[in-house]
Design a protein around this motif. Structure first.
Motif, mmCIF file in Angstrom:
data_model
loop_
_atom_site.group_PDB
_atom_site.id
_atom_site.type_symbol
_atom_site.label_atom_id
_atom_site.label_comp_id
_atom_site.label_asym_id
_atom_site.label_seq_id
_atom_site.Cartn_x
_atom_site.Cartn_y
_atom_site.Cartn_z
ATOM 1 N N ARG A 20 0.524 -1.267 -0.173
ATOM 2 C CA ARG A 20 0.233 0.440 -0.154
ATOM 3 C C ARG A 20 0.777 1.123 -0.356
ATOM 4 N NH1 ARG A 20 -5.275 -1.675 1.459
ATOM 5 N NH2 ARG A 20 -5.036 -3.510 2.475
ATOM 6 N N ASP A 49 8.123 -6.961 2.743
ATOM 7 C CA ASP A 49 7.164 -7.906 1.478
ATOM 8 C C ASP A 49 6.901 -7.019 0.356
ATOM 9 O OD1 ASP A 49 5.990 -10.328 1.340
ATOM 10 O OD2 ASP A 49 4.227 -9.004 0.736
ATOM 11 N N SER A 160 2.803 -18.946 -2.694
ATOM 12 C CA SER A 160 1.711 -18.062 -1.564
ATOM 13 C C SER A 160 -0.111 -18.414 -2.378
ATOM 14 C CB SER A 160 2.150 -16.610 -2.217
ATOM 15 O OG SER A 160 0.953 -16.150 -1.005
ATOM 16 N N ASN A 161 -0.399 -18.749 -1.740
ATOM 17 C CA ASN A 161 -2.074 -18.856 -1.500
ATOM 18 C C ASN A 161 -1.804 -20.872 -2.732
ATOM 19 O OD1 ASN A 161 -2.806 -16.846 -0.647
ATOM 20 N ND2 ASN A 161 -1.842 -15.546 -2.827
ATOM 21 N N SER A 212 -2.299 -9.607 5.146
ATOM 22 C CA SER A 212 -3.908 -8.638 5.700
ATOM 23 C C SER A 212 -3.921 -9.647 7.094
ATOM 24 C CB SER A 212 -5.277 -9.552 4.674
ATOM 25 O OG SER A 212 -4.051 -9.022 3.129
ATOM 26 N N LEU A 214 -4.744 -8.083 9.562
ATOM 27 C CA LEU A 214 -6.231 -6.840 9.805
ATOM 28 C C LEU A 214 -6.973 -7.203 8.543
ATOM 29 C CD1 LEU A 214 -3.708 -4.499 12.086
ATOM 30 C CD2 LEU A 214 -4.823 -6.732 13.149
ATOM 31 N N GLY A 216 -6.866 -6.370 5.982
ATOM 32 C CA GLY A 216 -7.002 -5.203 4.978
ATOM 33 C C GLY A 216 -7.210 -3.679 5.641
ATOM 34 N N THR A 262 0.141 -1.666 8.043
ATOM 35 C CA THR A 262 0.406 -0.351 7.930
ATOM 36 C C THR A 262 1.323 0.938 7.755
ATOM 37 O OG1 THR A 262 -0.313 0.888 9.894
ATOM 38 C CG2 THR A 262 1.077 -0.315 10.341
ATOM 39 N N MET A 263 0.819 2.037 6.614
ATOM 40 C CA MET A 263 1.993 2.619 6.944
ATOM 41 C C MET A 263 2.136 3.945 7.380
ATOM 42 S SD MET A 263 2.886 1.788 3.945
ATOM 43 C CE MET A 263 2.422 0.378 3.677
ATOM 44 N N ARG A 267 1.045 3.077 14.446
ATOM 45 C CA ARG A 267 0.811 1.817 14.186
ATOM 46 C C ARG A 267 1.059 0.567 14.270
ATOM 47 N NH1 ARG A 267 -4.241 2.939 10.402
ATOM 48 N NH2 ARG A 267 -5.953 4.151 12.081
HETATM 49 N N1 LIG Z 1 0.358 -13.086 -1.169
HETATM 50 C C1 LIG Z 1 -0.640 -12.321 -1.338
HETATM 51 O O1 LIG Z 1 -1.204 -12.584 -2.343
HETATM 52 C C2 LIG Z 1 -1.034 -10.715 -0.539
HETATM 53 C C3 LIG Z 1 -1.871 -10.170 -0.657
HETATM 54 C C4 LIG Z 1 -2.489 -8.839 -0.425
HETATM 55 C C5 LIG Z 1 -1.499 -8.933 0.780
HETATM 56 N N2 LIG Z 1 0.021 -9.515 0.151
HETATM 57 C C6 LIG Z 1 0.573 -8.722 1.303
HETATM 58 O O2 LIG Z 1 0.243 -8.029 2.898
HETATM 59 C C7 LIG Z 1 0.649 -6.791 3.121
HETATM 60 C C8 LIG Z 1 0.178 -6.774 4.240
HETATM 61 O O3 LIG Z 1 -1.707 -6.671 3.547
HETATM 62 P P1 LIG Z 1 -2.806 -5.132 4.063
HETATM 63 O O4 LIG Z 1 -1.620 -4.346 3.967
HETATM 64 O O5 LIG Z 1 -3.718 -5.891 3.596
HETATM 65 O O6 LIG Z 1 -2.326 -5.841 5.591
HETATM 66 P P2 LIG Z 1 -3.279 -5.439 7.421
HETATM 67 O O7 LIG Z 1 -2.456 -5.343 7.934
HETATM 68 O O8 LIG Z 1 -4.808 -6.425 7.371
HETATM 69 O O9 LIG Z 1 -4.478 -3.914 6.630
HETATM 70 C C9 LIG Z 1 -3.657 -3.182 6.567
HETATM 71 C C10 LIG Z 1 -4.760 -1.939 6.397
HETATM 72 O O10 LIG Z 1 -5.512 -1.828 7.933
HETATM 73 C C11 LIG Z 1 -5.229 0.037 7.506
HETATM 74 N N3 LIG Z 1 -5.211 -0.139 9.406
HETATM 75 C C12 LIG Z 1 -4.076 -0.517 10.357
HETATM 76 N N4 LIG Z 1 -4.049 -0.726 11.413
HETATM 77 C C13 LIG Z 1 -5.762 0.271 11.546
HETATM 78 C C14 LIG Z 1 -6.533 0.737 12.740
HETATM 79 N N5 LIG Z 1 -5.868 0.877 14.248
HETATM 80 N N6 LIG Z 1 -7.415 1.216 12.338
HETATM 81 C C15 LIG Z 1 -7.668 1.381 10.682
HETATM 82 N N7 LIG Z 1 -6.686 0.527 9.823
HETATM 83 C C16 LIG Z 1 -6.137 0.240 10.670
HETATM 84 C C17 LIG Z 1 -4.115 -0.066 7.395
HETATM 85 O O11 LIG Z 1 -4.554 1.745 7.069
HETATM 86 P P3 LIG Z 1 -2.852 2.739 7.988
HETATM 87 O O12 LIG Z 1 -2.111 2.363 6.838
HETATM 88 O O13 LIG Z 1 -3.423 4.696 7.730
HETATM 89 O O14 LIG Z 1 -2.232 2.239 9.507
HETATM 90 C C18 LIG Z 1 -3.975 -0.458 5.852
HETATM 91 O O15 LIG Z 1 -5.052 0.216 5.180
HETATM 92 C C19 LIG Z 1 0.570 -6.146 2.176
HETATM 93 O O16 LIG Z 1 1.454 -4.779 1.988
HETATM 94 C C20 LIG Z 1 1.212 -6.858 1.351
HETATM 95 O O17 LIG Z 1 2.400 -7.103 1.553
HETATM 96 C C21 LIG Z 1 0.314 -10.149 0.357
#
Ligand SMILES: NC(=O)c1ccc[n+]([C@@H]2O[C@H](COP(=O)([O-])OP(=O)(O)OC[C@H]3O[C@@H](n4cnc5c(N)ncnc54)[C@H](OP(=O)(O)O)[C@@H]3O)[C@@H](O)[C@H]2O)c1
Length: 298
Positions: A20, A49, A160-161, A212, A214, A216, A262-263, A267
């Motif tokens: 993200r 990652d 993956s997957n 993901s 959390l 996403g 998270t970015m 957090r």
């Molecule tokens: N292998 C695959 O097929 C696959 C698929 C999808 C993802 N991925 C990998 O997994 C990583 C993580 O996935 P993800 O980004 O979906 O992870 P995630 O940690 O489940 O979700 C992150 C999102 O949740 C928000 N968030 C986190 N804490 C929060 C809180 N306390 N309150 C409100 N919003 C919150 C973040 O916003 P903020 O940035 O504003 O905190 C961000 O938009 C990706 O970067 C990627 O590297 C792999």
């Protein structure tokens, strides 16, 4: 003494996911991205990652540009994961007219080399097949992965997957250990608990990386019964819901390593501190599962 530079993927508490990065004003510049890399290292998280498809390679490129804002010692401590195999219609993928998967030797090799160039690195520490290609010529794919490792461009490989059957098909032929299986796993997306992938990864000694973790951000988007349980436990542990949801993941034997998305540096700090500190007992863990599934375990 074990330094962070030597932390194997199995022993890290978390991975930071860069997917993200370009959607967030704080992390979309090389300087902002470097600040996040630096924060990860300060928190003891050195694994980052990526995938070739994240913004058509622009996220890997951002990582490469960000290295100029780090000192050499920091850059050396970083460990990079990347993935290949997913194709879809986008400006960076000319000629693609429909989403599909690709696993030919030429493709895998070219994608790894292109990722390395964008990342300005000499080696991808962990290279994953992003999705199982139903048309995979397993022998050919396995030889390509082995050649990448022999050449030193890739240190270790994973998937993956994949389903358990798809993974078994690859391990029969691959003359390398699979270091990690990256799967979707969170309080809301908990199907992996019953699919056999966790047990299979454990028996292969492959690290389980939860993408993901959390959901996403969907965990915070609407009120569900599980949020009441998470909020209650968060109050008890003097933390937030995210940290409880991550502690739930870490309680699954494996270990299960969350790929945090998270970015926000704040957090990130809170989530890593929480998942190291908080330990849920069996009843906490099943209370969360039952609330998430809306049913008692039989
Ligand atoms: N292998 C695959 O097929 C696959 C698929 C999808 C993802 N991925 C990998 O997994 C990583 C993580 O996935 P993800 O980004 O979906 O992870 P995630 O940690 O489940 O979700 C992150 C999102 O949740 C928000 N968030 C986190 N804490 C929060 C809180 N306390 N309150 C409100 N919003 C919150 C973040 O916003 P903020 O940035 O504003 O905190 C961000 O938009 C990706 O970067 C990627 O590297 C792999």
């Amino acid at each position: 003494m074990l330094t962070e530079a030597m932390i194997p993927i199995h022993d890290t508490d978390a991975v930071w996911g860069a997917w993200r990065a370009r959607s967030n004003a704080l992390s979309r510049t090389p300087q902002g991205f470097a600040e996040r890399l630096s924060a990860c290292l300060d928190l003891g998280v050195s694994w980052i990652d990526h995938a070739d498809i994240y913004d058509d390679g622009a996220v890997e490129n951002l990582h490469g540009e960000a290295l100029t804002h780090l000192d050499g010692e920091q850059a050396r401590r970083l460990r990079v994961i990347s993935k290949c195999g997913v194709r879809f219609e986008s400006p960076g993928q000319p000629g693609v007219r429909i989403a599909h998967y690709r696993s030919s030797a030429d493709f895998i090799t070219a994608q790894a080399e292109a990722s390395l160039k964008r990342l300005r690195g000499e080696r991808i520490d962990l290279y994953l097949l992003h999705r199982p290609d139903y048309l995979m010529a397993v022998e050919e794919t396995a030889r390509a992965l082995e050649a990448l490792v022999s050449s030193g461009k890739v240190a270790s490989v994973g998937i993956s997957n994949f389903s358990t059957h798809q993974l078994a098909g690859l391990t029969e032929t691959l003359d390398l250990p699979l270091t990690a299986h990256q799967i979707e796993l969170s309080v809301l997306a908990n199907q992996a608990l019953d699919s056999g992938v966790l047990e299979q990864a454990r028996s292969l000694k492959a690290a389980i990386l939860a993408w993901s973790p959390l959901a996403g951000g969907a965990l915070f988007a609407e009120d569900r019964p599980v949020n009441v349980v998470l909020a209650h436990l968060a109050e008890r542990e003097e933390t937030d819901m995210a940290s409880i949801a991550l502690a739930w993941l870490r309680r699954i034997p494996g270990p299960v390593i969350p790929v945090l998305g998270t970015m926000s540096v704040e957090r990130l700090q809170q989530q890593i501190e929480g998942l190291r500190r908080i330990s849920l007992d069996e009843q906490d863990w099943y209370e969360i599962l039952q609330a998430a599934r809306g049913a008692r375990v039989p």
